[in-house]
Write a protein that holds these residues in place. Structure first.
Motif, PDB file in Angstrom:
ATOM      1  N   HIS A  49      -6.889  -3.696 -16.618  1.00 21.16           N
ATOM      2  CA  HIS A  49      -5.212  -3.589 -15.514  1.00 21.16           C
ATOM      3  C   HIS A  49      -5.423  -1.827 -15.358  1.00 21.16           C
ATOM      4  CE1 HIS A  49      -2.208  -4.364 -13.091  1.00 21.16           C
ATOM      5  NE2 HIS A  49      -1.425  -3.648 -14.270  1.00 21.16           N
ATOM      6  N   ILE A  50      -5.010  -1.658 -14.770  1.00 24.64           N
ATOM      7  CA  ILE A  50      -4.726  -0.172 -13.805  1.00 24.64           C
ATOM      8  C   ILE A  50      -3.154  -0.530 -13.726  1.00 24.64           C
ATOM      9  CG2 ILE A  50      -4.515   1.930 -12.463  1.00 24.64           C
ATOM     10  CD1 ILE A  50      -7.416   0.021 -11.559  1.00 24.64           C
ATOM     11  N   PRO A  51      -2.307   0.071 -14.847  1.00 25.63           N
ATOM     12  CA  PRO A  51      -0.433   0.158 -14.281  1.00 25.63           C
ATOM     13  C   PRO A  51      -0.310   1.161 -12.460  1.00 25.63           C
ATOM     14  CG  PRO A  51      -0.582   1.753 -16.028  1.00 25.63           C
ATOM     15  CD  PRO A  51      -1.908   1.350 -15.613  1.00 25.63           C
ATOM     16  N   VAL A  53      -0.661  -0.286  -9.240  1.00 21.47           N
ATOM     17  CA  VAL A  53      -1.627  -0.338  -8.145  1.00 21.47           C
ATOM     18  C   VAL A  53      -0.770  -1.888  -7.829  1.00 21.47           C
ATOM     19  CG1 VAL A  53      -3.654   0.472  -9.169  1.00 21.47           C
ATOM     20  CG2 VAL A  53      -3.230  -1.876  -9.788  1.00 21.47           C
TER      21      VAL A  53
END
Lengths: 155, 893
Positions: A49-51, A53
């Protein structure tokens, strides 16, 4: 025809007026994704997961040295998926040199449709949904929703 | 040999070889304009380059030939044998000279006046055919010459092959070759003596050694780029393997992997080298630009270069070429003054622009410095305000270095008038963008009157970027090494710790070697849930720097440095600006690269600070001003400070006597009512007992602020570090290694006497839109006093010094709008007395009332001695706001 872990491009149908679709289910819906851009179908993968987005972006993953952005299709369509993201399969499509992994519950078969097989999306469907669909194919048992992946990937 | 000369020879050889055949073709197809154009271009380029490299002999021949070709091209001369022969003849001589240059790096002695004369005659329309005999002779010779040349070329190829082979063998045999060659060249010389008409042919057309063309091949840059890309991927794969193999003991893969490792590194280095070019290739045009521009502008400029052989990736060189050109032009146009001005300022007539390049910690540093007039921070600030690039509040929070670096903002052009050389207003921000595009940074240092220096820092190569990997929670991120200054660890469990996180209004800061740096929690900015209690955790802080701003990023863990290949972020994420790229690490994981510049923007709202030393002109003055500050502890325990001059009294008051007037706490004291307040709403006064109060007066209003302890009075410099616009505090200051908040007394008056202010405004509508000029060199008082005046309804024009004030008054008839001037006395450069004198002696200013404001009571007498007291509207102590407002009121209304 079962297509899991299949890699490489699907060959376009010999008849140019016909289009090939790979069918996939999310929740109780069945979708069709044009095979022309599909490069891979993946079993469930570890997605990072990318913070920050938007929520429709599930994260990123590395597929054979290439970076793939995973798209949470069920979120984009606002439908309830039966399984969690980390158990979802992916249909990888390539757009303008970038790879996207469309997360779906399951993929089933590749079908060939003529333009005449596809009816317009009915008017009573939400506008937000309508934009994401190219049309509907009526099957005996269910309706096949033709996914407009360009719109799903639009910002 | 000179790199430039090398390139020239390679190019000249290529050009000449084309010329030979093209001209012969032209003779056959005189109508072929494309061919003619081609020939003309080659000759033209040759002429240009020769002129540039200082090869006058070549240049003059090329020039004469070019003139002839030019006439043919324009259709003013028809092509005939005679013309062609002459041109071919000149090409031959050019060829010979080039060959000589290749070997000796200089032109051979001699001159070609006869040939040039003939060419010029052609141009001048004097038919050389009048001398038929000579012409025929020439043609014959020419034919012969061509033949010889063709042979010669063949020979030379052969010879070079021979000599190559032989040179690998014994030196003696190579001597033989040389002898052979000499013989050959002698032979040629005999064959073509009339070509130069017996002129000095005291050089041997060189055929010895392999020509430069043989040593280099031209490869399309794209091929190199692909190669580089693949090598980058290979390096990554190697790194991945390395991690895997490290974890296995006694594996047979070990040895072959070592070798693979080694080869990969070498391959990477070699490929990178293939793309490297000396930085001089980007500078090559500068001597010429400097010369031309300085002539045009009547300036005397010396261009110095050092480190020009520092090598840099070709792609990067291309990227910095234009920005560098722009900066050099800027330096010539705006930086260096005219010779007269320079002499007047005690500088040598000739200005110097210095280009310097060197390696530093994996980066290339390029400096462009000049000893010109430098950049005035005040001027930049004014300009930036005029163009509304910054707000006055923002500006007030900047230090000089930050102000000067405002010139990199889009739309900023300081050129007073637009010249054709530079100053179209697109300048420096484009320069900055271009440099940032290649992960570089640019900074400007300037001392007004002394000169400016641009410092450009660029990575050695774009393809592979060193990063520091850090993590928050389970997320791993990469921070480009170029931004990382240092790392510190904050361990709250250790008793004797070096660093600690302190808070100013809830914003974390850390003291690092006397500097106060703002901190940000990466988890906070990226919205990551951090479950651990932050007070007890060991914190890692990565100190980063972007364009002069230094700040710390708090992360959970710092992992490693790693070399990565930067990949672009997919367009679907383009709205998320926090990331500048994405990459795959050695272990195969995909991580985001943080855009430190964007993180800094988050901080901007919280703090604006930097480690830039305060050494530039203006601040050195500031440093000398020490102001007595009262240090105290607030009820909530925070260390605070307030300028002593603003405090009327320190009182210990009996809290049980607090009464309430319309719900607000007041105390009776000496027949007056004191309004009571605390520093912030969450502070509460005890209900009884004696308590410390700082008492301030403003007009007839008296305010008591409750405090815990009065600690000390110190004289201290007032380099306030502005934090934000939070009501109640101006900023913070480090005194005795402790952070103190400076309270903004005026804001408490406004808070507490809100109604009063409203009323006041209503009464004094007449003074609205009246402008008062306020002059004080101390930033602290520039913060304190103008709001007091503004609260009375005036507009205040704040001036940093008397000179600025005079400039302002003179400009655009501004003086007509100024209703009164309030000035400080003790100011550098021009003090208050001198300023008043000037004003009194100028007809148009003389009617503006002037109020002298000073912190020293004793100077009042002095002031009266120096200035006729009746000329002054008043003399007020800085602390006596009441009197100041009254005097202003009396004089304006």
């Amino acid at each position: 025809m079962q297509t899991t872990q299949h890699s490489g491009l699907y060959k376009p149908h010999t008849n140019p007026t016909l289009t090939q679709y790979i069918t996939a289910t999310i929740g109780k819906y069945t979708f069709a994704i044009e095979t022309s851009n599909v490069v891979d179908v993946l079993s469930p993968q570890v997605i990072v997961h990318i913070p920050l987005v938007p929520p429709k972006i599930a994260g990123t993953l590395n597929i054979r040295g290439r970076i793939v952005t995973a798209i949470n299709v069920s979120h984009a369509l606002d439908i309830k998926s039966n399984i969690s993201i980390d158990k979802q399969m992916g249909v990888v499509i390539e757009m303008k040199d970038y790879l996207y992994n469309l997360l779906v519950d399951n993929t089933s078969e590749v079908i060939t449709l003529a333009p005449s097989d596809i009816s317009e999306t009915p008017d009573n469907i939400d506008q937000s949904w309508k934009e994401l669909l190219k049309g509907v194919h009526k099957r005996d048992t269910d309706l096949l929703l033709i996914l407009n992946h360009d719109m799903i990937l639009a910002v | 040999m000179d790199e430039l000369l090398n390139t020239f020879i390679t190019e000249a050889n290529e050009g000449i070889s084309v010329l030979d055949s093209d001209i012969v073709l032209l003779e056959k197809n005189p109508e072929d304009s494309k061919l003619l154009g081609n020939i003309f271009r080659v000759m033209h380029t040759l002429k240009g380059t020769c002129g540039f490299l200082g090869l006058p002999r070549l240049e003059s021949i090329a020039h004469a030939s070019e003139s002839v070709l030019g006439l043919i091209r324009e259709g003013e001369m028809s092509i005939n044998e005679n013309v062609i022969s002459l041109i071919l003849k000149s090409i031959d001589i050019i060829k010979d000279i080039v060959a000589y240059v290749e070997e000796n790096s200089t032109e051979p002695e001699g001159e070609d006046s006869v040939l040039i004369g003939q060419l010029e005659d052609l141009v001048n329309g004097i038919s050389t055919s009048s001398n038929n005999e000579e012409e025929i002779e020439l043609v014959e010779e020419m034919k012969e010459g061509v033949e010889v040349k063709t042979k010669k070329v063949k020979k030379s190829t052969k010879t070079s092959k021979e000599s190559k082979e032989k040179s690998t063998k014994k030196s003696q045999s190579s001597k033989n070759t040389e002898n052979k060659e000499k013989a050959k060249s002698n032979n040629e010389k005999q064959l073509s003596p009339s070509i130069t008409n017996g002129e000095n042919t005291d050089y041997a057309p060189t055929t010895s050694g392999p020509t430069k063309t043989n040593q280099t091949i031209r490869v399309n840059v794209e091929v190199l780029e692909d190669l580089m890309q693949m090598v980058s991927e290979l390096v990554l794969t190697r790194n991945q393997l390395l991690q895997m193999i490290r974890s296995i003991e006694n594996t047979p893969f070990h040895a072959p992997f070592q070798r693979l490792n080694h080869i990969t590194s070498e391959l990477q280095e070699t490929v990178m080298k293939a793309r490297m070019q000396p930085v001089y290739t980007a500078w090559v045009a500068f001597p010429r630009i400097t010369r031309d521009l300085s002539v045009e502008l009547n300036k005397k400029i010396d261009l110095k270069m050092s480190g020009e052989d520092t090598e840099l990736d070709k792609q990067l060189l291309e990227c910095i070429k234009d920005p560098l050109t722009h900066m050099v032009r800027n330096a010539i146009d705006h930086g260096i003054e005219s010779p007269e001005e320079r002499v007047k300022n005690g500088k040598p007539k000739t200005g110097t622009i210095h280009l310097n390049a060197y390696h530093q910690g994996g980066h290339i540093i390029i400096e462009i410095s000049d000893d010109g007039k430098g950049i005035s921070g005040d001027f930049i600030a004014k300009k930036a305000l005029e163009k509304e690039l910054v707000t006055p509040t923002e500006l007030a929070q900047m230090n000089d270095s930050q102000i000067i670096n405002l010139i990199f903002l889009p739309g900023f052009s300081t050129a007073e008038k637009v010249t054709n050389i530079s100053g179209r207003g697109v300048g420096m921000d484009v320069v900055k963008t271009n440099i940032e595009k290649i992960s570089g940074t640019i900074e400007l240092f300037s001392t007004y009157g002394k000169g400016s220096k641009f410092l450009i820092k660029i990575p050695l190569t774009l393809a592979i970027m060193p990063v520091l990997t850090v993590s928050v929670d389970t997320h791993v991120f990469a921070i480009p090494q170029v931004n990382v200054v240092e790392m510190i660890k904050i361990n709250p469990h250790k008793k004797e710790q070096t660093y600690q996180v302190e808070y100013i209004h809830g914003h974390p800061v850390v003291r690092l070697r006397e500097q106060l740096l703002p901190l940000i929690y990466l988890s906070e900015i990226l919205n990551i849930n951090n479950h651990d209690s932050e007070d007890k955790k060991v914190l890692h802080v990565v100190i980063c720097e972007v364009g002069g701003y230094v700040f710390g990023i708090i992360v959970d863990k710092i992992h490693d440095t790693e070399e990565i290949v930067v990949k672009p972020v997919s367009p679907i994420m383009k709205d998320v600006t926090a990331y500048s790229g994405i990459t795959i690490l050695g272990d195969g994981s995909v991580i985001m690269i943080l855009d430190i510049g964007v993180l800094l923007k988050h901080i901007h709202n919280i703090a604006r600070q930097s480690t830039q030393d305060y050494s530039l002109t203006y601040d050195t003055i500031e440093n000398s001003v020490k102001i007595p500050l009262l240090l105290f502890t607030s009820i909530s325990g925070a260390s605070c400070a307030v300028p002593l001059e603003l405090v009327s009294r320190l009182e210990e008051l009996d809290l049980s006597k607090i009464e309430y007037a319309s719900g607000e706490p007041v105390l009776q004291y000496r027949d007056r009512l004191i309004r009571i307040c605390t520093l912030s709403d969450d502070e509460e006064l005890p209900t009884e007992g004696q308590h410390n109060f700082l008492v301030f007066t403003n007009r007839d209003k008296v305010l008591g602020i409750g405090v815990k302890h009065i600690n000390d009075i110190v004289k201290h410099e007032v380099n306030i570090r502005k934090i934000n616009d939070n009501n109640g505090f101006l900023g913070s200051i480090v005194i005795n290694n402790k952070v103190h908040d400076i309270i903004d007394v005026n804001s408490y008056f406004i808070q507490t006497f809100e109604l009063f202010e409203e009323e006041l405004r209503r009464h004094d509508l007449v003074i609205e839109n009246k402008n008062v000029m306020f002059i004080d060199d101390s930033p602290l008082f520039r913060e304190f006093i103008p709001p007091v005046i503004e609260n009375d309804g005036y507009n205040v024009e704040i001036m940093n010094n008397a000179l600025e004030a005079l400039d302002y008054l003179a400009k655009d008839n501004n003086y007509q709008n100024i209703s009164a001037i309030v000035t400080d006395i003790n100011m550098p450069e021009m003090d208050g007395y001198e300023f008043i004198n000037i004003c009194q002696n100028r007809e148009e200013y003389k009617n503006i009332p002037i109020v002298v404001l000073s912190s020293q009571a004793e100077t009042k007498n002095k002031a009266n001695k120096i200035i006729q007291p009746d000329l002054l509207a008043g003399y007020v102590l800085k602390t006596n706001h009441n009197e100041l407002l009254e005097i202003l009121h009396d004089n304006i209304v």
